[in-house]
Design an enzyme around this catalytic site. Structure first.
Site, PDB file in Angstrom:
ATOM      1  N   ASP A 235     -11.792  -7.238  14.156  1.00 31.42           N
ATOM      2  CA  ASP A 235     -10.544  -7.538  13.441  1.00 31.42           C
ATOM      3  C   ASP A 235      -9.718  -6.273  13.176  1.00 31.42           C
ATOM      4  OD1 ASP A 235      -8.838  -9.399  11.968  1.00 31.42           O
ATOM      5  OD2 ASP A 235      -9.532  -8.407  10.154  1.00 31.42           O
ATOM      6  N   HIS A 240      -6.351  -1.876  15.108  1.00 31.06           N
ATOM      7  CA  HIS A 240      -5.547  -1.050  14.205  1.00 31.06           C
ATOM      8  C   HIS A 240      -6.089   0.386  14.064  1.00 31.06           C
ATOM      9  CE1 HIS A 240      -3.651  -4.784  13.417  1.00 31.06           C
ATOM     10  NE2 HIS A 240      -4.428  -5.211  12.439  1.00 31.06           N
TER      11      HIS A 240
HETATM   12  C1  BG6 Z   1      -4.707  -8.061  10.322  1.00 26.21           C
HETATM   13  C2  BG6 Z   1      -6.152  -8.447  10.084  1.00 26.21           C
HETATM   14  O1  BG6 Z   1      -4.492  -7.758  11.668  1.00 26.21           O
HETATM   15  O2  BG6 Z   1      -4.393  -6.914   9.521  1.00 26.21           O
HETATM   16  C3  BG6 Z   1      -6.375  -8.735   8.606  1.00 26.21           C
HETATM   17  O3  BG6 Z   1      -6.454  -9.609  10.851  1.00 26.21           O
HETATM   18  C4  BG6 Z   1      -5.933  -7.560   7.766  1.00 26.21           C
HETATM   19  O4  BG6 Z   1      -7.756  -9.016   8.359  1.00 26.21           O
HETATM   20  C5  BG6 Z   1      -4.512  -7.137   8.125  1.00 26.21           C
HETATM   21  O5  BG6 Z   1      -6.000  -7.963   6.409  1.00 26.21           O
HETATM   22  C6  BG6 Z   1      -4.138  -5.849   7.411  1.00 26.21           C
HETATM   23  O6  BG6 Z   1      -2.759  -5.587   7.588  1.00 26.21           O
HETATM   24  P1  BG6 Z   1      -1.919  -4.788   6.511  1.00 26.21           P
HETATM   25  O7  BG6 Z   1      -0.597  -4.577   7.144  1.00 26.21           O
HETATM   26  O8  BG6 Z   1      -1.870  -5.660   5.292  1.00 26.21           O
HETATM   27  O9  BG6 Z   1      -2.665  -3.513   6.246  1.00 26.21           O
END
Ligand code: BG6
Length: 484
Positions: A235, A240
């Site tokens: 995930d 990320h």
């Molecule tokens: C998403 C994930 O891609 O990114 C989530 O699937 C996560 O689990 C989210 O909570 C986090 O994004 P941000 O922008 O809130 O840091």
């Protein structure tokens, strides 16, 4: 400082999954902000496409309600909102059947830029692509935006790439990783490559280690069914954190152009060493602090899926030989904090007395909250009593330094959608990049699955399992505090 807004050309943006959470909570409120700022031209249109029985008036009402719910009042001038809603249309489409495609074809305009946003599960990508192609409404100039998860492993990602490639050219495909749309992530490139200060020191000779943290306070809550098949590795790390790692570690691209940047990121992923089991800590939140346990959220009493992961990586190339990268991410942690911390080495020799102290510089790039950077430098402790050294932060919170309010910084999604319309793929993942990331991730997951490793339990509201702290302590290092 007033930011420069350059309007984009008129467009039709068609959102499959137009009534879903992502469209309602992120894409449409973001587009409204771009409309209010003058970047989205008045001739542009957004067409929601989904299975629900609804007309355009009903869709406008639905989106009106979400914008009112998700944007603060000061960001929505009623006049602007009314005009924006007039730009919305709705068409009922059966993604796997024949219904609605002729209506969609009548609606889209041939003379404007067209972008199709696949805000649906990956199992529908193929069916939608085939119908767009078959109905002749996705010519070579159209753009396709696809959301994560982009596959579950290397095989499924390759299959998705092949499906898309049957109908579209790579130059038409925009794979979203919304972390790349965050202001500070792009600033990382500006800081590294727009200054002479950092790049000469940006290597193993001067950098002791790098820490990348994406800590969240939210639980997996209602997303348990998806999350339990995914876990923090799939995930968050595979996409990320991997992107943050790439931008931190890559060589300077020859220019800020989509392929030059993505070539350099790809080289980083390909240079990642396999990660031995002792360099990985997986955690799962227990019940506590008024929060149900992960297993309850996942509705799986036996679940071994991780909601937290910390790992130590090595990049096998000249620049980074010997400098470890520590990554950690998790749900239900003490604070919401995302940052990249570059810890430099101590000066090689101290000219001061031993009791003066010795410090190393540290550059922290904060993605959220309070986007900005701070750099710790060593100075003399003020006052008499001889030479004693202390560390002070040179703090640059962007909102303070640029006189910008939080509202002026575009959200990741709104920036990325505008990039699609402009035809700029720099902040989107290329197919080979996604596959390389899976090729590195898969053996790690296979390793812990084969060993039957169970994640370590941690308290909600903590910094994760004790073992994650030990991962750094045993190297004589420590994580930065997860302070808000
Ligand atoms: C998403 C994930 O891609 O990114 C989530 O699937 C996560 O689990 C989210 O909570 C986090 O994004 P941000 O922008 O809130 O840091």
């Amino acid at each position: 400082m007033v930011s420069r807004v350059i309007p984009v050309d008129p467009f039709d943006l068609i959102i499959f999954g137009g009534t879903g959470d992502l469209a309602r909570l992120k894409i449409l409120p973001g587009l409204f902000r771009r409309f209010a700022s003058g970047q989205m031209p008045p001739e542009a249109r957004v067409i929601g496409a989904a299975r629900s029985e609804m007309d355009s008036a009903g869709y406008r009402e639905m989106i009106h309600a979400s914008i009112c719910e998700f944007l603060p009042e000061k960001q929505r001038r009623e006049g602007d909102l009314g005009k924006f809603l007039e730009r919305l249309e709705y068409v009922r489409v059966d993604a796997t059947g024949t219904d609605g495609w002729a209506d969609l074809k009548t609606l889209v305009r041939s003379e404007v830029t067209k972008a199709y946003y696949f805000s649906v599960g990956p199992s529908l990508f193929g069916a939608i692509a085939e119908r767009l192609h078959g109905n002749g409404i996705a010519g070579p100039k159209c753009r396709m935006v696809v959301e994560k998860p982009f596959g579950h492993d290397l095989g499924s990602a390759q299959a998705l790439n092949e499906t898309l490639a049957r109908f579209f050219d790579e130059a038409q495909i925009y794979r979203i990783d919304h972390y790349l749309g965050k202001e500070t992530v792009q600033n990382l490139m500006a800081v590294r490559f727009g200054n002479v200060l950092f790049e000469p020191l940006w290597n193993a000779q001067f950098i002791d280690h790098v820490q990348i943290t994406v800590a969240e306070t939210v639980s997996v809550g209602g997303r348990g069914a998806y999350y339990d098949k995914s876990g923090a590795m799939r995930d968050m790390i595979q996409n990320h954190l991997m992107q943050l790692l790439c931008l931190t570690a890559m060589e300077p691209p020859s220019k800020f152009d989509p392929d030059a940047v993505r070539d350099e990121k790809l080289k980083v992923i390909r240079a990642l060493d396999p990660v031995p089991a002792e360099n990985i800590v997986r955690g799962q939140y227990a019940a506590g602090d008024g929060v149900a346990s992960y297993r309850e959220h996942a509705e799986n009493p036996e679940s071994r899926t991780e909601s937290f992961i910390a790992m130590k990586l090595h990049i096998a190339n000249w620049r980074w030989n010997g400098t470890p990268f520590y990554l950690r991410t998790g749900k239900c942690l003490k604070n919401r904090l995302s940052e990249i911390v570059v810890r430099f080495k101590e000066p090689p020799h101290s000219i001061f007395e031993a009791d003066a102290g010795r410090n190393a510089n540290e550059l922290a790039i904060r993605l959220q909250p309070n986007e900005g950077m701070d750099l710790n430098v060593t100075i003399k402790e003020p006052g008499p009593g001889g030479m004693r050294l202390m560390e002070v932060p040179l703090d640059m919170t962007f909102a303070d330094a640029l006189g910008a309010s939080g509202d002026a910084v575009p959200d990741a999604y709104e920036r990325l959608v505008m990039d699609v319309i402009r035809g700029d793929q720099t902040l989107f993942m290329r197919g080979d990049e996604v596959e390389a990331a899976w090729a590195w991730t898969d053996p790690i997951i296979e390793g812990w699955t084969a060993r039957g490793d169970a994640p370590k339990l941690y308290e909600p509201g903590s910094v994760g399992p004790e073992e994650a702290l030990m991962l750094m302590h045993r190297d004589g290092r420590r994580w930065r505090d997860l302070k808000a």
